[in-house]
Motif scaffolding. Sequence first.
Motif, mmCIF file in Angstrom:
data_model
loop_
_atom_site.group_PDB
_atom_site.id
_atom_site.type_symbol
_atom_site.label_atom_id
_atom_site.label_comp_id
_atom_site.label_asym_id
_atom_site.label_seq_id
_atom_site.Cartn_x
_atom_site.Cartn_y
_atom_site.Cartn_z
ATOM 1 N N HIS A 113 25.310 65.618 4.414
ATOM 2 C CA HIS A 113 24.629 66.876 4.695
ATOM 3 C C HIS A 113 24.546 67.694 3.415
ATOM 4 O O HIS A 113 25.526 67.794 2.664
ATOM 5 N N ASN A 152 19.044 62.694 16.822
ATOM 6 C CA ASN A 152 17.862 63.330 17.397
ATOM 7 C C ASN A 152 17.020 62.269 18.097
ATOM 8 O O ASN A 152 16.346 61.471 17.447
ATOM 9 N N VAL A 194 20.774 73.733 3.560
ATOM 10 C CA VAL A 194 19.390 73.305 3.735
ATOM 11 C C VAL A 194 18.718 74.057 4.890
ATOM 12 O O VAL A 194 17.517 74.363 4.839
ATOM 13 N N GLU A 195 19.502 74.410 5.915
ATOM 14 C CA GLU A 195 18.920 75.094 7.069
ATOM 15 C C GLU A 195 18.472 76.518 6.732
ATOM 16 O O GLU A 195 17.618 77.090 7.413
ATOM 17 N N LYS A 196 19.070 77.107 5.667
ATOM 18 C CA LYS A 196 18.793 78.507 5.339
ATOM 19 C C LYS A 196 17.703 78.674 4.274
ATOM 20 O O LYS A 196 17.324 79.793 3.943
#
Length: 472
Positions: free
Chosen positions: A445, A382, A449-451
Motif C-alpha cells: 500500500h 474488490n 494515495v487515498e488523499k
Amino acid sequence: MEARRSNTDTAGGTAHPDLRDWLRQLAAAGRLAVAQKNISLIDEVAAVAKKLENERAVLFPEPDQHTIPVVANLFAERSWIADALAVPAAKLLSSFQNAVRHPLPWVEVTAAPAQEVVHQKVDLLKQLPIPKHNELDSGPYITAALLIARNPKTGIQNVSIHRCQVSGPDRIGVLLLPRHTLHYFRMAEEAGEGLEIALVIGVHPACILASQAIAALDSDEMEIAGALLGRPVEMVKCRTNRVRVPAHAEIVIEGRILPKVREPEGPFGEFPQYYGPRADREVIQVDAITHRKDAIFHTIVGGGVEHLLLGGIPREATLLDHLQRSFPSVHDVRLTRGGTCRYHLAVKIDKKSQGEPKNIIMGAFGGHYDIKQVVVVDMDVNIDDETEIEWAVATRFQADRDLVVVSGAQGSKLDPSSDNGISAKMGIDATKPLSTDPMEFKRIHVKGVEKVDLDKALQKDPKAAFARIVSG
C-alpha cells in the motif's frame, strides 16, 4: 384462486412507474440516444444498440417505417439499475433481497393503458417492430417480453423471460428451460390443455428484474416487483384469457402454449456468446395483441450487456440470500461479466474458520444449477474488479489444496461445453490461511494515495511545464 388481490375500478390516481418513467430519467441524465428514422429491423437496430451498449440507451423512431419505436440498452452498467430502483449502488442487492423476503401483492384494475388498442386479427411482424439481432439468428425474435403464465390448478402466476421466435403471423416458438413455466405447461399438457400465457413488452425495470429472481415455485414475481417499486403493481385481466398483466405495459401478446405441439426454433444468439441450437420447441398460438396508442417496443440484444446485467443482478441477490442463511461470514457476491453473469460466481467472506470456503462453494452450487465456477475471496478483494479476483487466485490458491471439483452435475443447457446440460463444477478457495505470519499476506500500500487531490498535485498545462523543464 385470486386471494390476496384487491380490485379498483381504474388505473387512475398518481402516475404508476412504467418504462416511460425510466426513459425520461435516462434522457434527463444524457444517457439516451435517439437514432435516425427508418433504420432496418433486420440486423441494423441491433448493430447500433451493440455499438452503444456500454454508453447509452437508444431509441429508434420509425424503424423500417414502422409506427411503433424500438428501444434498447436500458442498462449499460450496474449503477443504472440502482438508479432505476432509486437506491444507492451499494444497497442494490440488499434492496432486492428485501423485496424477495417481503413481496407486495398486486392490485387488479379494470381499465389499462396496455389495452387502449386491441388487435384480434393478428399479424405479428406487421403490427409490431420485432428485430432480428445476431447474424445467424433464425429470424426476428421477441427478447424482452415477460412471459406470464398461470398455474393451471391454482391460478397463481409465474413471470419469466424466454426467447421467442416469430414463426408465423400468429405463431411463436419458445424455449422453455427446466423452471416454473415448463412445470406449469407440463401440468396443462397432461390434462390435454394449452397453457394460458401473455407476453408483456415494455415495463418498468423493476418488473424485468423481479422476473429473474430465483424464487420458489408458485411465488409471483410481480409481488417482488411491487416491493421493489414500493407500491403494488397494477394488473389487468387479458382480453382472451385469465392471465393478469401489468396495466401500464406498452404491449401485450395474449395466447396459449399448445399441448402436444413442437416446431423448429433457433438458432439464437444467447448470453454465453454462442448460438443456442435449432431444435423442436414448444409453440405459442397468439390470440390477440393489445397495446398503448403510442406504444414503445423494448428489445434486448441477445448476449449483450443489457442481457447479462438484467439476468445477473437478481440472481446475485437471490444467491446472496441463499448463502447468508447458512454462512453469516458471506458479505457479498458477484456474477462476473467474463462468466456471462451466470456461470462464474465470486463470493466475498470474512473468514472465521478453515474449511469454511469449501462449504460455501458447495452451498453456491446448490443455489442455482447455472453456477459452474465459484471463487471465494477475502474482505480485502474488490469483487467488482475481475483483475483483483484473478490476483487472489494467483497469490492465495494452490490447486492440490484449495480446489473443489464436482463431476456430472446439472448445469446450463446453453453452455456448449456441457453434455446437454450435464456439467462439471469447479470451486476455488482463494482466501488467506487464518494462522500465518501477518506480513506473509500483507498487501502492499502506498501511504496517502487515498488523499491525493490531482487538481492540486498536477500543473494545469503539462505541455508548457514540460517545455520549461527541458529547456533549462
